[in-house]
Design a protein around this motif. Sequence first.
Motif, PDB file in Angstrom:
ATOM      1  N   LEU A  39      42.133  81.510  97.253  1.00 34.10           N
ATOM      2  CA  LEU A  39      41.822  81.513  98.829  1.00 34.10           C
ATOM      3  C   LEU A  39      41.948  82.908  99.148  1.00 34.10           C
ATOM      4  O   LEU A  39      42.778  83.167  99.131  1.00 34.10           O
TER       5      LEU A  39
ATOM      6  N   ILE B 253      39.743  91.041 107.182  1.00 26.77           N
ATOM      7  CA  ILE B 253      39.130  91.541 108.725  1.00 26.77           C
ATOM      8  C   ILE B 253      38.055  92.063 108.423  1.00 26.77           C
ATOM      9  O   ILE B 253      37.989  91.971 109.436  1.00 26.77           O
TER      10      ILE B 253
ATOM     11  N   ILE C 272      36.068  83.106 100.556  1.00 25.48           N
ATOM     12  CA  ILE C 272      37.153  84.322 101.513  1.00 25.48           C
ATOM     13  C   ILE C 272      36.534  84.322 102.844  1.00 25.48           C
ATOM     14  O   ILE C 272      35.417  83.746 103.627  1.00 25.48           O
ATOM     15  N   VAL C 273      37.487  83.788 103.676  1.00 23.28           N
ATOM     16  CA  VAL C 273      37.536  83.418 105.141  1.00 23.28           C
ATOM     17  C   VAL C 273      37.672  84.832 105.712  1.00 23.28           C
ATOM     18  O   VAL C 273      38.590  85.462 105.898  1.00 23.28           O
ATOM     19  N   ASN C 274      37.105  85.554 106.545  1.00 29.85           N
ATOM     20  CA  ASN C 274      37.106  86.274 107.657  1.00 29.85           C
ATOM     21  C   ASN C 274      38.252  86.488 108.741  1.00 29.85           C
ATOM     22  O   ASN C 274      37.314  85.085 110.048  1.00 29.85           O
ATOM     23  N   GLY C 275      39.285  86.734 108.818  1.00 29.64           N
ATOM     24  CA  GLY C 275      40.200  86.172 109.618  1.00 29.64           C
ATOM     25  C   GLY C 275      41.036  86.897 109.706  1.00 29.64           C
ATOM     26  O   GLY C 275      41.110  88.452 108.642  1.00 29.64           O
ATOM     27  N   ASP C 276      41.707  87.136 110.540  1.00 35.80           N
ATOM     28  CA  ASP C 276      43.406  87.566 110.876  1.00 35.80           C
ATOM     29  C   ASP C 276      44.166  87.484 110.015  1.00 35.80           C
ATOM     30  O   ASP C 276      44.694  85.946 110.433  1.00 35.80           O
TER      31      ASP C 276
ATOM     32  N   SER D  11      46.383  83.393 109.482  1.00 35.11           N
ATOM     33  CA  SER D  11      46.227  82.402 110.981  1.00 35.11           C
ATOM     34  C   SER D  11      45.650  81.284 111.166  1.00 35.11           C
ATOM     35  O   SER D  11      45.757  80.376 111.842  1.00 35.11           O
ATOM     36  N   SER D  12      44.623  81.539 110.284  1.00 32.67           N
ATOM     37  CA  SER D  12      43.396  80.408 110.051  1.00 32.67           C
ATOM     38  C   SER D  12      43.797  78.810 108.890  1.00 32.67           C
ATOM     39  O   SER D  12      43.353  78.109 109.220  1.00 32.67           O
ATOM     40  N   LEU D  13      45.165  79.088 108.724  1.00 33.25           N
ATOM     41  CA  LEU D  13      45.729  78.577 107.076  1.00 33.25           C
ATOM     42  C   LEU D  13      46.683  76.807 107.517  1.00 33.25           C
ATOM     43  O   LEU D  13      47.341  77.494 108.872  1.00 33.25           O
ATOM     44  N   HIS D  14      46.406  76.098 107.131  1.00 34.99           N
ATOM     45  CA  HIS D  14      47.111  74.913 107.696  1.00 34.99           C
ATOM     46  C   HIS D  14      48.280  74.852 107.170  1.00 34.99           C
ATOM     47  O   HIS D  14      48.813  75.779 106.052  1.00 34.99           O
ATOM     48  N   PRO D  15      49.533  74.872 108.060  1.00 35.97           N
ATOM     49  CA  PRO D  15      51.120  75.370 108.211  1.00 35.97           C
ATOM     50  C   PRO D  15      51.437  74.630 106.386  1.00 35.97           C
ATOM     51  O   PRO D  15      50.815  73.721 105.647  1.00 35.97           O
TER      52      PRO D  15
ATOM     53  N   SER E 136      50.746  75.867 103.037  1.00 39.40           N
ATOM     54  CA  SER E 136      49.716  74.616 102.569  1.00 39.40           C
ATOM     55  C   SER E 136      49.693  76.012 101.017  1.00 39.40           C
ATOM     56  O   SER E 136      49.173  75.647 100.087  1.00 39.40           O
ATOM     57  N   ILE E 137      50.225  77.035 101.370  1.00 42.56           N
ATOM     58  CA  ILE E 137      49.943  78.092 100.556  1.00 42.56           C
ATOM     59  C   ILE E 137      51.491  78.157  99.680  1.00 42.56           C
ATOM     60  O   ILE E 137      52.345  78.638  99.835  1.00 42.56           O
TER      61      ILE E 137
END
Lengths: 147, 259
Positions: free
Chosen positions: B92, B96, B124-128, B131-135, B137-138
């Motif tokens: 994943l 930005i 691929i998520v467009n984000g900072d 910040s958009s990831l479930h706590p 989980s990585i």
Amino acid sequence: MKILTLNFLTCARKLCKSSNTAFPLHPQDAELEIVEQDMNVEFLRNILPRLMWEELSGVVGELGLPALPPTVPTLESLTEKKLKAAENDPTGMNVVEVEVPSQVALDLHRLLLETCVKEGKLVCGSCGHEYQVREGIANFLLPGHLV
Amino acid sequence: MLPTPSTSHVCFDRIYEPAEDSFLLLDTLSSASETSFLKERFSAQADGQDSNASGSSCTPLVLEIGVGSGVVLAFVAANAKTIFGRDDVLTLGTDINSFACQAASSTVQNAINETKSSTTFLDIVNGDLASSLHPHSIDVLIFNPPYVPTPCVPSLPLHPNINSKPTPTFEEESHLLALSYAGGAEGMEVTNRMLVQVPQTVSRRGVAYVLLCAQNKPEQVKERIRDWGEGWKAETVGSSGKQAGWERLQIVRIWRDGE
Ligand SMILES: C[S@@+](CC[C@H](N)C(=O)[O-])C[C@H]1O[C@@H](n2cnc3c(N)ncnc32)[C@H](O)[C@@H]1O
Ligand SMILES: [Zn+2]
């Protein structure tokens, strides 16, 4: 964006981090498409314990897709044995037993990995913020005043 | 040496072109010492809380922050079997820069198709940052940040408008490229924001790989991480560009030991 990705995403706003309604995000006005992927049973087996089953079931319902089984499938239910003609056997008399993905596995694969949100939005159940999905890419950048 | 994924479809006027830093990440992640560390940590047989009913450990999720061209994430996806000793690995990414998101998505998918790797690429998520990831989980977090010391980091508010344009102007493209290298004070403004997110982003077995340059004061950065307590460790596991005894670039591994 794949349905499975929703299993790992939450609202990007700080104030929603401790809220239990910020996950999962709720798809709205979604235009779906199917993008075929190779099937990997081993992967499905090892991803099962990571799935937030109830939450995913909710998302699947909101998208109007065929419902998930009520409980997490067992590992055994992902494959089934099938009889198949042995290779290089012109007589067709010899059969061998092979393990193939079951319908449960095929359905799960189709839903989690092949069903994609192409356009639409993802809405936070806590703050109501709407994240746009365009050309399959979700935009989680927040306007300055919300960061 | 494992092959470098193709990025020939990527427009380098608005997306970071793979450079020494990107290649140092590839070399480090596929080095004998890191692959043996990762294999042990994520071995398919491992039991404990991260395993399923039959005792195989559940699929590791790899997140790259700031994928740019996607060359690093594509390398991990294509070579998962060599790096982790298993190929049921999830990948994943975030960036930005929305153009980078589109381009990297193709880079990863192409690399998987080409090598017939059976890893699973999510999106691929467009984000900072993360910040958009479930706590929590990585399992493996990778970041080659904007690390060059600059007077300031380009402003973000200006940014969403550029992302939604079909063709950015020359100034807008410069802004996107500045976002890929400009690290503000000591080159650490973006990296510091990311380091704060590490403990809440990674799982119990999680590992982060972060690239630093000499001006980032890597020894101090590692000390600060060790000061998080709770068994957090930080060590340099790869470096390049030795000049007068200084490593110009290095990769720091951040992790916790044991269950
Ligand atoms: C040095 S480039 C690395 C690109 C690629 N990973 C590589 O190694 O070639 C840094 C990348 O981080 C992205 N980036 C910068 N700030 C970011 C942020 N706050 N959140 C996510 N991505 C960011 C940039 O757009 C750029 O693609
Ligand atoms: Zn929210």
